[in-house]
Write a protein that holds these residues in place. Structure first.
Motif, PDB file in Angstrom:
ATOM      1  N   ALA A  19      38.197  -1.529 -17.473  1.00  0.00           N
ATOM      2  CA  ALA A  19      37.081  -0.759 -18.456  1.00  0.00           C
ATOM      3  C   ALA A  19      36.909   0.820 -18.268  1.00  0.00           C
ATOM      4  O   ALA A  19      37.221   1.506 -19.225  1.00  0.00           O
ATOM      5  CB  ALA A  19      35.752  -1.499 -18.424  1.00  0.00           C
ATOM      6  N   TYR A  20      36.805   0.972 -16.877  1.00  0.00           N
ATOM      7  CA  TYR A  20      36.262   2.331 -16.545  1.00  0.00           C
ATOM      8  C   TYR A  20      37.614   3.251 -16.719  1.00  0.00           C
ATOM      9  O   TYR A  20      37.577   4.194 -17.660  1.00  0.00           O
ATOM     10  CB  TYR A  20      35.933   2.605 -15.213  1.00  0.00           C
ATOM     11  CG  TYR A  20      35.972   3.948 -14.685  1.00  0.00           C
ATOM     12  CD1 TYR A  20      34.781   4.603 -14.902  1.00  0.00           C
ATOM     13  CD2 TYR A  20      36.932   4.407 -13.813  1.00  0.00           C
ATOM     14  CE1 TYR A  20      34.735   5.788 -14.609  1.00  0.00           C
ATOM     15  CE2 TYR A  20      36.643   5.707 -13.702  1.00  0.00           C
ATOM     16  CZ  TYR A  20      35.711   6.465 -13.752  1.00  0.00           C
ATOM     17  OH  TYR A  20      35.724   8.014 -13.309  1.00  0.00           O
ATOM     18  N   LEU A  21      38.963   2.704 -16.232  1.00  0.00           N
ATOM     19  CA  LEU A  21      40.020   3.590 -16.384  1.00  0.00           C
ATOM     20  C   LEU A  21      40.468   3.495 -18.053  1.00  0.00           C
ATOM     21  O   LEU A  21      41.059   4.694 -18.289  1.00  0.00           O
ATOM     22  CB  LEU A  21      41.184   2.825 -15.426  1.00  0.00           C
ATOM     23  CG  LEU A  21      41.088   3.060 -14.027  1.00  0.00           C
ATOM     24  CD1 LEU A  21      42.047   2.292 -13.391  1.00  0.00           C
ATOM     25  CD2 LEU A  21      40.810   4.426 -13.495  1.00  0.00           C
ATOM     26  N   GLY A  22      40.323   2.697 -18.806  1.00  0.00           N
ATOM     27  CA  GLY A  22      40.527   2.470 -20.121  1.00  0.00           C
ATOM     28  C   GLY A  22      39.695   3.530 -20.919  1.00  0.00           C
ATOM     29  O   GLY A  22      40.072   4.595 -21.542  1.00  0.00           O
ATOM     30  N   HIS A  23      38.339   3.676 -20.513  1.00  0.00           N
ATOM     31  CA  HIS A  23      37.446   4.695 -21.155  1.00  0.00           C
ATOM     32  C   HIS A  23      38.132   6.175 -20.891  1.00  0.00           C
ATOM     33  O   HIS A  23      37.906   7.089 -21.554  1.00  0.00           O
ATOM     34  CB  HIS A  23      36.289   4.634 -20.512  1.00  0.00           C
ATOM     35  CG  HIS A  23      35.143   5.265 -20.977  1.00  0.00           C
ATOM     36  ND1 HIS A  23      34.632   5.367 -22.278  1.00  0.00           N
ATOM     37  CD2 HIS A  23      34.399   6.348 -20.344  1.00  0.00           C
ATOM     38  CE1 HIS A  23      33.838   6.545 -22.243  1.00  0.00           C
ATOM     39  NE2 HIS A  23      33.565   7.143 -21.349  1.00  0.00           N
ATOM     40  N   GLN A  24      38.340   6.303 -19.554  1.00  0.00           N
ATOM     41  CA  GLN A  24      39.000   7.700 -19.018  1.00  0.00           C
ATOM     42  C   GLN A  24      40.062   8.051 -19.902  1.00  0.00           C
ATOM     43  O   GLN A  24      40.239   9.021 -20.350  1.00  0.00           O
ATOM     44  CB  GLN A  24      39.163   7.628 -17.484  1.00  0.00           C
ATOM     45  CG  GLN A  24      37.873   7.591 -16.587  1.00  0.00           C
ATOM     46  CD  GLN A  24      37.208   8.722 -16.734  1.00  0.00           C
ATOM     47  OE1 GLN A  24      36.193   8.564 -17.412  1.00  0.00           O
ATOM     48  NE2 GLN A  24      37.283   9.599 -15.995  1.00  0.00           N
ATOM     49  N   ALA A  25      40.890   6.923 -19.963  1.00  0.00           N
ATOM     50  CA  ALA A  25      42.232   7.359 -20.624  1.00  0.00           C
ATOM     51  C   ALA A  25      41.969   7.734 -22.171  1.00  0.00           C
ATOM     52  O   ALA A  25      42.434   8.762 -22.736  1.00  0.00           O
ATOM     53  CB  ALA A  25      43.243   6.206 -20.709  1.00  0.00           C
ATOM     54  N   GLN A  26      41.234   6.979 -22.558  1.00  0.00           N
ATOM     55  CA  GLN A  26      40.505   7.294 -24.117  1.00  0.00           C
ATOM     56  C   GLN A  26      39.984   8.761 -24.465  1.00  0.00           C
ATOM     57  O   GLN A  26      40.242   9.405 -25.324  1.00  0.00           O
ATOM     58  CB  GLN A  26      39.545   6.191 -24.552  1.00  0.00           C
ATOM     59  CG  GLN A  26      39.162   6.194 -25.928  1.00  0.00           C
ATOM     60  CD  GLN A  26      38.109   5.396 -26.570  1.00  0.00           C
ATOM     61  OE1 GLN A  26      37.441   4.673 -25.705  1.00  0.00           O
ATOM     62  NE2 GLN A  26      38.142   4.948 -27.736  1.00  0.00           N
ATOM     63  N   GLN A  27      39.318   9.076 -23.290  1.00  0.00           N
ATOM     64  CA  GLN A  27      38.587  10.396 -23.407  1.00  0.00           C
ATOM     65  C   GLN A  27      39.619  11.511 -23.302  1.00  0.00           C
ATOM     66  O   GLN A  27      39.421  12.576 -23.833  1.00  0.00           O
ATOM     67  CB  GLN A  27      37.539  10.554 -22.316  1.00  0.00           C
ATOM     68  CG  GLN A  27      36.252   9.950 -22.603  1.00  0.00           C
ATOM     69  CD  GLN A  27      34.989  10.036 -21.198  1.00  0.00           C
ATOM     70  OE1 GLN A  27      35.549  10.124 -20.260  1.00  0.00           O
ATOM     71  NE2 GLN A  27      33.931  10.376 -21.847  1.00  0.00           N
ATOM     72  N   HIS A  28      40.514  11.182 -22.562  1.00  0.00           N
ATOM     73  CA  HIS A  28      41.539  12.253 -22.498  1.00  0.00           C
ATOM     74  C   HIS A  28      42.877  11.819 -23.401  1.00  0.00           C
ATOM     75  O   HIS A  28      43.933  12.546 -23.424  1.00  0.00           O
ATOM     76  CB  HIS A  28      42.144  12.249 -21.075  1.00  0.00           C
ATOM     77  CG  HIS A  28      41.065  12.561 -20.027  1.00  0.00           C
ATOM     78  ND1 HIS A  28      40.132  11.864 -19.295  1.00  0.00           N
ATOM     79  CD2 HIS A  28      40.650  13.903 -19.640  1.00  0.00           C
ATOM     80  CE1 HIS A  28      39.257  12.484 -18.621  1.00  0.00           C
ATOM     81  NE2 HIS A  28      39.680  13.880 -18.756  1.00  0.00           N
ATOM     82  N   ASN A  29      42.631  11.192 -24.455  1.00  0.00           N
ATOM     83  CA  ASN A  29      43.833  10.723 -25.248  1.00  0.00           C
ATOM     84  C   ASN A  29      45.043  10.391 -24.542  1.00  0.00           C
ATOM     85  O   ASN A  29      46.081  10.975 -25.003  1.00  0.00           O
ATOM     86  CB  ASN A  29      43.904  12.198 -26.294  1.00  0.00           C
ATOM     87  CG  ASN A  29      42.656  12.270 -27.225  1.00  0.00           C
ATOM     88  OD1 ASN A  29      42.114  11.466 -27.565  1.00  0.00           O
ATOM     89  ND2 ASN A  29      42.419  13.490 -27.295  1.00  0.00           N
ATOM     90  N   LYS A  30      45.056   9.543 -23.679  1.00  0.00           N
ATOM     91  CA  LYS A  30      46.222   9.223 -22.970  1.00  0.00           C
ATOM     92  C   LYS A  30      46.357   7.762 -23.215  1.00  0.00           C
ATOM     93  O   LYS A  30      45.309   6.887 -23.130  1.00  0.00           O
ATOM     94  CB  LYS A  30      46.143   9.340 -21.564  1.00  0.00           C
ATOM     95  CG  LYS A  30      45.938  10.912 -21.440  1.00  0.00           C
ATOM     96  CD  LYS A  30      46.272  11.276 -19.701  1.00  0.00           C
ATOM     97  CE  LYS A  30      46.281  12.766 -19.682  1.00  0.00           C
ATOM     98  NZ  LYS A  30      46.717  13.233 -18.241  1.00  0.00           N
TER      99      LYS A  30
END
Length: 156
Positions: A118-129
């Motif tokens: 969940a954390y890494l998914g949120h980080q990826a979403q914030q960086h449009n990756k």
């Protein structure tokens, strides 16, 4: 010159001085127990719960409550989050790019596999990756400093 104009003129000259002044939060920092962030992150378990001071350049600040800031070092890619309880200290967003010293205790935050995804998914979403949760097969542990004293200085 009228009194109001004199006050305005004085404020214009004093404002830049006030802006460039160092900012203190909480208790004074202790530079006698300074540990480089790269040393700390190389073996964080050695420092858990111990009082220490770190220094680094502020690369990000919580934009909602000012409850955390992230410090980076000049000599490596190591970064460390400095986190307080909401309202305990409020770090200004304008502090980005300035140097910070923080004295406190290092904490470990252990995430389980679901929390890690969940954390890494949120980080990826914030960086449009793009992000594939199934690619994450191990839980992670994050480290952060819970400070009782922080000093923010203009970059040298």
């Amino acid at each position: 010159m009228r009194f109001n104009q004199l006050i305005l003129l004085a404020a214009l000259f004093i404002s830049p001085l006030a802006y460039s002044a160092d900012s203190l939060f909480g208790e004074p920092v202790d530079l006698n127990i300074l540990v480089p962030i790269s040393t700390l992150m190389a073996s964080p378990h050695d420092y858990l719960g111990k009082e220490l001071t770190v220094e680094g350049t502020i690369v990000s600040v919580c934009s909602k409550r000012g409850c955390w800031m992230e410090l980076a070092t000049d000599d490596s890619f190591d970064r460390l989050r400095v986190k307080v309880r909401d309202g305990e200290m409020v770090f200004p967003i304008s502090a980005r790019g300035k140097k910070a010293y923080a004295t406190g205790a290092l904490e470990a935050i252990k995430l389980d596999l679901e929390q890690t995804r969940a954390y890494l998914g949120h980080q990826a979403q914030q960086h449009n990756k793009p992000f594939d949760p199934e690619s994450v097969t191990q839980a992670v542990t994050f480290y952060q400093l819970h400070p009782y004293g922080v000093e923010i200085r203009d970059a040298e």
